[in-house]
Design a protein around this motif. Structure first.
Motif, PDB file in Angstrom:
ATOM      1  N   PHE A 198     -28.230  -0.766 -33.018  1.00 33.91           N
ATOM      2  CA  PHE A 198     -28.389   0.005 -31.786  1.00 33.91           C
ATOM      3  C   PHE A 198     -28.756  -0.907 -30.620  1.00 33.91           C
ATOM      4  CE2 PHE A 198     -31.551   2.078 -28.981  1.00 33.91           C
ATOM      5  CZ  PHE A 198     -30.753   3.042 -28.390  1.00 33.91           C
ATOM      6  N   HIS A 199     -29.726  -1.807 -30.848  1.00 30.62           N
ATOM      7  CA  HIS A 199     -30.160  -2.693 -29.772  1.00 30.62           C
ATOM      8  C   HIS A 199     -29.075  -3.690 -29.380  1.00 30.62           C
ATOM      9  CE1 HIS A 199     -34.694  -1.881 -30.567  1.00 30.62           C
ATOM     10  NE2 HIS A 199     -34.263  -1.192 -29.525  1.00 30.62           N
ATOM     11  N   ILE A 200     -28.306  -4.167 -30.354  1.00 32.69           N
ATOM     12  CA  ILE A 200     -27.208  -5.087 -30.035  1.00 32.69           C
ATOM     13  C   ILE A 200     -26.145  -4.373 -29.199  1.00 32.69           C
ATOM     14  CG2 ILE A 200     -25.280  -6.380 -31.032  1.00 32.69           C
ATOM     15  CD1 ILE A 200     -27.155  -7.077 -33.381  1.00 32.69           C
ATOM     16  N   LEU A 201     -25.760  -3.191 -29.631  1.00 35.70           N
ATOM     17  CA  LEU A 201     -24.717  -2.444 -28.923  1.00 35.70           C
ATOM     18  C   LEU A 201     -25.196  -1.927 -27.568  1.00 35.70           C
ATOM     19  CD1 LEU A 201     -23.266  -0.466 -31.955  1.00 35.70           C
ATOM     20  CD2 LEU A 201     -22.157  -2.335 -30.707  1.00 35.70           C
ATOM     21  N   GLU A 202     -26.501  -1.780 -27.413  1.00 37.70           N
ATOM     22  CA  GLU A 202     -27.071  -1.319 -26.158  1.00 37.70           C
ATOM     23  C   GLU A 202     -26.700  -2.264 -25.006  1.00 37.70           C
ATOM     24  OE1 GLU A 202     -31.396   0.595 -24.864  1.00 37.70           O
ATOM     25  OE2 GLU A 202     -31.330  -1.093 -26.253  1.00 37.70           O
ATOM     26  N   SER A 203     -26.446  -3.520 -25.348  1.00 38.51           N
ATOM     27  CA  SER A 203     -26.061  -4.503 -24.325  1.00 38.51           C
ATOM     28  C   SER A 203     -24.768  -4.122 -23.621  1.00 38.51           C
ATOM     29  CB  SER A 203     -25.893  -5.884 -24.967  1.00 38.51           C
ATOM     30  OG  SER A 203     -27.059  -6.279 -25.653  1.00 38.51           O
ATOM     31  N   HIS A 204     -23.963  -3.297 -24.267  1.00 40.93           N
ATOM     32  CA  HIS A 204     -22.651  -2.935 -23.721  1.00 40.93           C
ATOM     33  C   HIS A 204     -22.638  -1.523 -23.134  1.00 40.93           C
ATOM     34  CE1 HIS A 204     -20.950  -6.561 -25.540  1.00 40.93           C
ATOM     35  NE2 HIS A 204     -21.660  -6.272 -26.605  1.00 40.93           N
ATOM     36  N   HIS A 231     -28.074   7.953 -30.765  1.00 37.92           N
ATOM     37  CA  HIS A 231     -29.438   8.425 -31.000  1.00 37.92           C
ATOM     38  C   HIS A 231     -30.238   7.482 -31.890  1.00 37.92           C
ATOM     39  CE1 HIS A 231     -27.356  12.060 -29.576  1.00 37.92           C
ATOM     40  NE2 HIS A 231     -28.530  12.384 -29.089  1.00 37.92           N
ATOM     41  N   GLY A 232     -29.863   6.198 -31.859  1.00 35.53           N
ATOM     42  CA  GLY A 232     -30.596   5.209 -32.642  1.00 35.53           C
ATOM     43  C   GLY A 232     -32.053   5.082 -32.229  1.00 35.53           C
ATOM     44  N   TYR A 233     -32.368   5.457 -30.987  1.00 34.59           N
ATOM     45  CA  TYR A 233     -33.752   5.394 -30.521  1.00 34.59           C
ATOM     46  C   TYR A 233     -34.667   6.316 -31.316  1.00 34.59           C
ATOM     47  CZ  TYR A 233     -32.063   9.479 -27.872  1.00 34.59           C
ATOM     48  OH  TYR A 233     -31.485  10.671 -27.511  1.00 34.59           O
ATOM     49  N   LEU A 234     -34.078   7.319 -32.005  1.00 30.69           N
ATOM     50  CA  LEU A 234     -34.893   8.235 -32.804  1.00 30.69           C
ATOM     51  C   LEU A 234     -35.422   7.586 -34.078  1.00 30.69           C
ATOM     52  CD1 LEU A 234     -32.807  11.536 -32.513  1.00 30.69           C
ATOM     53  CD2 LEU A 234     -34.896  10.923 -31.276  1.00 30.69           C
ATOM     54  N   ALA A 235     -34.989   6.359 -34.374  1.00 32.67           N
ATOM     55  CA  ALA A 235     -35.523   5.657 -35.541  1.00 32.67           C
ATOM     56  C   ALA A 235     -37.036   5.508 -35.445  1.00 32.67           C
ATOM     57  CB  ALA A 235     -34.865   4.286 -35.673  1.00 32.67           C
ATOM     58  N   VAL A 236     -37.547   5.300 -34.238  1.00 27.57           N
ATOM     59  CA  VAL A 236     -38.994   5.175 -34.056  1.00 27.57           C
ATOM     60  C   VAL A 236     -39.705   6.424 -34.563  1.00 27.57           C
ATOM     61  CG1 VAL A 236     -40.829   5.066 -32.330  1.00 27.57           C
ATOM     62  CG2 VAL A 236     -38.860   3.549 -32.146  1.00 27.57           C
ATOM     63  N   ASP A 237     -39.175   7.582 -34.224  1.00 25.89           N
ATOM     64  CA  ASP A 237     -39.784   8.844 -34.644  1.00 25.89           C
ATOM     65  C   ASP A 237     -39.673   9.025 -36.158  1.00 25.89           C
ATOM     66  OD1 ASP A 237     -39.963  10.145 -31.681  1.00 25.89           O
ATOM     67  OD2 ASP A 237     -38.071   9.086 -31.962  1.00 25.89           O
ATOM     68  N   PHE A 238     -38.566   8.551 -36.732  1.00 26.75           N
ATOM     69  CA  PHE A 238     -38.403   8.592 -38.182  1.00 26.75           C
ATOM     70  C   PHE A 238     -39.423   7.682 -38.855  1.00 26.75           C
ATOM     71  CE2 PHE A 238     -36.213   7.150 -42.118  1.00 26.75           C
ATOM     72  CZ  PHE A 238     -36.133   8.383 -42.759  1.00 26.75           C
ATOM     73  N   PHE A 239     -39.644   6.495 -38.302  1.00 25.53           N
ATOM     74  CA  PHE A 239     -40.653   5.591 -38.850  1.00 25.53           C
ATOM     75  C   PHE A 239     -42.045   6.226 -38.797  1.00 25.53           C
ATOM     76  CE2 PHE A 239     -37.831   1.875 -37.365  1.00 25.53           C
ATOM     77  CZ  PHE A 239     -37.177   1.835 -38.588  1.00 25.53           C
ATOM     78  N   PHE A 240     -42.365   6.898 -37.690  1.00 28.74           N
ATOM     79  CA  PHE A 240     -43.665   7.558 -37.577  1.00 28.74           C
ATOM     80  C   PHE A 240     -43.836   8.597 -38.685  1.00 28.74           C
ATOM     81  CE2 PHE A 240     -43.819   6.757 -32.711  1.00 28.74           C
ATOM     82  CZ  PHE A 240     -44.478   5.559 -32.902  1.00 28.74           C
ATOM     83  N   LEU A 241     -42.795   9.377 -38.948  1.00 26.01           N
ATOM     84  CA  LEU A 241     -42.872  10.400 -39.993  1.00 26.01           C
ATOM     85  C   LEU A 241     -43.067   9.758 -41.365  1.00 26.01           C
ATOM     86  CD1 LEU A 241     -42.456  13.579 -40.331  1.00 26.01           C
ATOM     87  CD2 LEU A 241     -40.221  12.969 -41.188  1.00 26.01           C
ATOM     88  N   LEU A 242     -42.295   8.726 -41.648  1.00 22.48           N
ATOM     89  CA  LEU A 242     -42.453   8.012 -42.913  1.00 22.48           C
ATOM     90  C   LEU A 242     -43.863   7.448 -43.050  1.00 22.48           C
ATOM     91  CD1 LEU A 242     -39.167   5.935 -43.405  1.00 22.48           C
ATOM     92  CD2 LEU A 242     -40.067   7.676 -44.941  1.00 22.48           C
TER      93      LEU A 242
END
Length: 369
Positions: A26-32, A43-54
């Motif tokens: 997600f971060h690599i592709l965000e450059s484009h 919606h790769g930014y939602l990984a943070v919320d998934f990590f919080f739940l885990l």
């Protein structure tokens, strides 16, 4: 006192790794991308919320039944031993990469004095947030040398709240907290100027609001999920859970610029409904077969290291794309190289730094017990 370790949930470890790899992509592709509307792996930014739940789920599983043998100080020591070494390494890598960077993305970066870079690095080691006036990159980050550090800052706050108060909550009280936190998250999404829940990395009121809203529901929902939900064995749980994560993250932007509320609704439904279901599926599943076990273990092992060390490499890629105006169709070989380098760097940091340092710290900190 050293407590006996508990068996891991291997599928949850694997899912954390899957999500971490998608964050790197997600971060690599965000450059484009030019805005939130055309992000790839949108919606790769939602990984943070998934990590919080885990994290909430794992903290409840690991510590809820140990408070008769463990003090609050002992809990904090265990969390610091687990998390802090890679915070330090991530900041060091970020500082080294920053020192040699110069790009149109960050005008004036070469004028940052060495003493200020050292000061920002040392503060970064503590994970204390920097004010915007100390942001040496120019992106208004509380951790300009390693941007993802902001989510660890909020996870530490959630851990502190758990240890001081929430661990004592009855399931009814915890359910009320989770419900109110869900309302807080819904309010954030529906009032967002961008139609999403992206943000949390700056030390100002708006971004702190986003950060607290993003951590409170998923972390404590994970806690509640671990305490109350009966797990059911699902065949091929790792495959189905991983596929669901990929689908949730990859759904294109919904509603466009005209209907921001539609994407906002998707974000909160993903965090409030989809992610708990994915964790429930993963926690109830079993890993069978030698190769599946090795894959889950590898993904789980590198998940935290790759999250904490990949972003300085991505910044180098960001600068290269911006300076050379490289479209994705020409830049993708370099993007693949950065992705593979991030995985390799994570593995090296894990084996040659994180595991030895944590073993040494455990011996020093808990040997008296």
């Amino acid at each position: 006192m050293q407590l006996a370790s508990k068996p891991h949930y291997p599928i949850l470890d694997g899912l954390r790794g899957v999500a971490a790899l998608l964050v790197v992509a997600f971060h690599i592709l965000e450059s484009h991308s030019t805005s939130h509307l055309d992000l790839m792996i949108n919606h790769g930014y939602l990984a943070v919320d998934f990590f919080f739940l885990l994290s909430g789920f794992v903290v409840a599983y690991a510590y809820d039944d140990r408070w008769s043998k463990m003090s609050i100080g002992g809990f904090f020591k265990r969390r610091l031993v687990r998390l802090q070494p890679l915070v330090v390494m991530g900041m060091l890598i970020g500082a080294l990469c920053f020192y040699f960077q110069d790009s149109v993305l960050w005008p004036g970066i070469h004028e940052v004095p060495v003493w200020k870079l050292i000061l920002v690095t040392l503060i970064g080691f503590t994970l204390l947030p920097l004010p915007i006036s100390m942001d040496i990159r120019g992106w208004q980050e509380m951790h300009p040398l390693n941007g993802p550090g902001w989510s660890l800052f909020f996870e530490y706050i959630a851990n502190i709240l758990y240890a001081l108060f929430v661990r004592k909550f009855s399931n009814k009280a915890l359910s009320l907290l989770v419900f109110l936190s869900a309302c807080f998250l819904v309010h954030l999404s529906l009032t967002s100027k961008t139609g999403d829940i992206i943000g949390g990395w700056s030390l100002n009121l708006e971004q702190l609001h986003i950060g607290f809203a993003r951590v409170m529901y998923p972390f404590f929902a994970g806690l509640l999920l671990c305490r109350t939900v009966k797990l059911v064995k699902v065949k091929n749980a790792f495959f189905w859970s991983s596929l669901l994560i990929l689908v949730v993250f990859s759904i294109p932007r919904i509603g466009g610029a005209e209907n921001l509320w539609m994407n906002a609704i998707y974000d909160v439904v993903s965090v409030i409904v989809f992610f708990p279901v994915i964790v429930w599926l993963g926690a109830g599943g079993e890993v069978t077969g030698k190769y599946a076990t090795k894959i889950c273990k590898f993904l789980g092992d590198i998940s935290y290291p790759i999250y904490m060390t990949h972003f300085p490499l991505v910044c180098i890629y960001n600068a290269w794309v911006a300076d050379h105006k490289m479209p994705l169709k020409e830049a993708y070989p370099m993007g693949i190289l950065v992705f593979c380098s991030a995985v390799l760097l994570a593995w090296v940091c894990l084996k040659w730094y994180d595991e030895p340092v944590r073993a040494w710290l455990k011996k020093k900190v808990f040997s008296a017990g």
